[in-house]
Design a protein around this motif. Sequence first.
Motif, short mmCIF file in Angstrom:
data_model
loop_
_atom_site.label_atom_id
_atom_site.label_comp_id
_atom_site.label_asym_id
_atom_site.label_seq_id
_atom_site.Cartn_x
_atom_site.Cartn_y
_atom_site.Cartn_z
N PHE A 232 -0.16 -11.76 1.08
CA PHE A 232 -0.45 -10.38 0.71
C PHE A 232 0.31 -9.98 -0.54
O PHE A 232 -0.20 -9.26 -1.40
CB PHE A 232 -0.14 -9.43 1.87
CG PHE A 232 -1.00 -9.67 3.08
CD1 PHE A 232 -2.35 -9.86 2.96
CD2 PHE A 232 -0.43 -9.69 4.35
CE1 PHE A 232 -3.16 -10.08 4.07
CE2 PHE A 232 -1.22 -9.92 5.47
CZ PHE A 232 -2.58 -10.11 5.33
N LEU A 233 1.57 -10.47 -0.65
CA LEU A 233 2.33 -10.20 -1.87
C LEU A 233 1.62 -10.81 -3.07
O LEU A 233 1.61 -10.22 -4.16
CB LEU A 233 3.75 -10.77 -1.76
CG LEU A 233 4.72 -10.01 -0.84
CD1 LEU A 233 6.03 -10.74 -0.75
CD2 LEU A 233 4.95 -8.60 -1.35
N ILE A 235 -1.55 -11.02 -3.43
CA ILE A 235 -2.63 -10.10 -3.79
C ILE A 235 -2.08 -8.97 -4.65
O ILE A 235 -2.69 -8.58 -5.65
CB ILE A 235 -3.30 -9.54 -2.52
CG1 ILE A 235 -3.89 -10.68 -1.68
CG2 ILE A 235 -4.38 -8.54 -2.89
CD1 ILE A 235 -4.53 -10.23 -0.40
N VAL A 236 -0.92 -8.44 -4.25
CA VAL A 236 -0.32 -7.36 -5.04
C VAL A 236 -0.02 -7.83 -6.45
O VAL A 236 -0.32 -7.13 -7.43
CB VAL A 236 0.98 -6.86 -4.38
CG1 VAL A 236 1.62 -5.78 -5.22
CG2 VAL A 236 0.71 -6.36 -2.99
N ILE B 156 -4.01 -2.57 -0.25
CA ILE B 156 -2.70 -3.15 -0.47
C ILE B 156 -1.58 -2.22 -0.02
O ILE B 156 -0.65 -2.63 0.69
CB ILE B 156 -2.56 -3.47 -1.97
CG1 ILE B 156 -3.33 -4.74 -2.27
CG2 ILE B 156 -1.13 -3.61 -2.38
CD1 ILE B 156 -3.00 -5.87 -1.36
N LEU B 159 -1.29 -2.11 3.75
CA LEU B 159 -0.74 -3.37 4.27
C LEU B 159 0.77 -3.43 4.06
O LEU B 159 1.53 -3.80 4.96
CB LEU B 159 -1.39 -4.55 3.56
CG LEU B 159 -2.50 -5.29 4.27
CD1 LEU B 159 -3.05 -6.39 3.39
CD2 LEU B 159 -2.01 -5.86 5.58
N MET B 160 1.20 -3.08 2.84
CA MET B 160 2.63 -3.13 2.54
C MET B 160 3.40 -2.15 3.41
O MET B 160 4.46 -2.46 3.95
CB MET B 160 2.88 -2.79 1.06
CG MET B 160 2.31 -3.79 0.09
SD MET B 160 3.11 -5.38 0.21
CE MET B 160 1.76 -6.41 0.72
N PHE B 163 3.99 -3.59 6.86
CA PHE B 163 5.16 -4.47 6.96
C PHE B 163 6.44 -3.64 7.00
O PHE B 163 7.34 -3.90 7.80
CB PHE B 163 5.20 -5.43 5.77
CG PHE B 163 4.31 -6.61 5.93
CD1 PHE B 163 4.72 -7.69 6.69
CD2 PHE B 163 3.06 -6.66 5.33
CE1 PHE B 163 3.90 -8.80 6.85
CE2 PHE B 163 2.24 -7.76 5.49
CZ PHE B 163 2.66 -8.83 6.25
#
Lengths: 311, 359
Positions: A232-233, A235-236, B156, B159-160, B163
Amino acid sequence: MGGFFTDTFLTALLFGAVTAAIPLLLAGLGEQMSEKAGVLNIGIEGMMITGAYIGFVGAYYSGSFWIGFIAGAAGGMAVASLMALLCVRFGLNQIVIGIALTLGLEGLTSLLHHFQFSRSYPRLPAAEVTPIPLLSDIPVLGPALFRHHLIVYLAVAMVGVMIWVYKRTQFGLNLQAAGDKPAALDVAGIDVIRTRTVAVLFTGGMAGIGGAYLANVGAGLFIPFITNGAGFLGIVLAMLARGRPVWVLVGALIFGGCLSMTTAAQVAGIRIPTDVIQMLPFLAVMAMLVLFGRRAGLPAALGIPYERGAR
Amino acid sequence: MSADAAPVSAATPDASAGKLSRRLAIALGPIIVSLALAGCVLLAVGVNPLAYYGFVVERGLLSPLGLQQTLTRMAPLLFIAAGLIVAFRAGMWNLGGDGQFLLGAVAAAASAPLLVQTLPGWLALLLAFLIATVVAMVWSLVPALLRAYQGINEIITTLMMSFLGVSLANVLVKLAFLDPSTTVPQTRTLAVSDRLPRLFETTITSGLIFGLVAIVVVHLVMTRTAFGLKLRTVGANPRAAIHAGLNVPVLTIAVFAISAGLIGMGGAIDIIGIQGNVRADWNPAYGLAVIPVVFLARMNGFAAIGFVFLLSVLSIGGESAARRLGVPQHFTLVLISIVLITLAVAEYMGHRLNQARKV
């Protein structure tokens, strides 16, 4: 004596930053190609964890890190081909399939790990390093930046390769068109589906190598859920980089530095609960998004499956 | 075209029977296929798939105690599904369910045992419920503002934030709301007698009723009211919504607040109705599992109830089968994911078949 300690400390800090940055760099570069081609590849987390597991299995049984990386790439690409079939060819929703793949593969790798390794938790030996002549003799920076496994330099070199692909090749232009105006690409006689499929497969391969690096070199073993959001990081990073590979590298190093700093803080005896430490990279992401997110340019057709003749 | 549309009402009994069997095949086929695929995974690790599925069905569906557990498990999941329906219908991808859920749960677990000491039981639970809702709403404010005023993709950011939320919830449990009277790192426990009452003579929590009400209300609001229409307009075409004079940023924030609030309520219901406390490192990760479920239900509240039931059977039955056969709980994730992908593929193939017949 005190000076010596800070030098060692600094070296370890930078070394850790590079080690933490490489998986993010690989994932970010991979995701960037998918996004350019108009596929939001949420399944990258699943590709990474698969790469981590298969890569670990490959390296563990063969005793070679290179076979581990190749196996990791193959694992990531296997997942990617499923994603490409479902989301690119069938045009199913990319987010739903991406999440389903990620969940399923996190489960599957944990399951396989449970039956194969959970009793022994085998470790790999430390990865062999390839020091770069001359540069690796620079005090502090040398051992931190130029004494890594060969794959690290290759990963950084990929940044240059990607710039070349995007700027100088027909395929790079095709990718851009597949993300911005797929119908135009189709009219020009180039298969949109094939272009996007290649991009997704590339993402899978890169994410797989990233996962394998994370497990084999970074940790030395496979733990369930080891990627913990690294995909996911990625993707960022791809989003913030606005299609520019160099910015993926910069971003990866910043996040890698964040991760390394938290580890160093723990080693240095600053008592922080691990949960707080796990929050830091994500806090950094949110800060970056707040500061620079407005300018995060995304392709016009991102997330929209292409169907010829559809309006 | 009209010839194609007419037979639906004027179908001969024979044709409608054929249609029914086709529908059954479409509904059951993918499930059987996915059970077979997951069975191959079990075979590969040396577990008898039939024994596993037997335990799942027996525990999740057939045994009275198991069925009650399944229905109890539905309560928080229904709230999450309701929250996701609001967001998805408004075209916003709230993928931060896990963080919102856990923060709601921790807020409820921190407040309820203390409130109960001073207030009448129902008022304390209501207050804890509201606190959890507000906490989850506030947590969603960051992605909401970023999306509303900066145009930052919410996939995004949520999602972040998820976490972050999961870690923050753990930090809160371990540092702020630790129960001083036990050595286990967990929050104070709400006594069973203080929790939400159970339904009749069963062990099913009354939270199930609240969950069902929540999802039905959400469905009706989204499909039958002007407010729902506004939200769906924003989702279908944000530019058109601006031209229609809708205040899109405010509606965006409202969507996030409602969505996260409902998910936070799910966390609260799980605590004040079922768990009683939050243990450190507890993260059931319901949020991500419910997302594809809601999508498969095509964001229809009533269909979502059915799918949530299926998810609960799998998850309760899977937990029991995991204990008895030594298959880790993670297999449930694999099974759910295979079911979701096969159902999505089946839907695609059905769609293609329909198109082919029209041409």
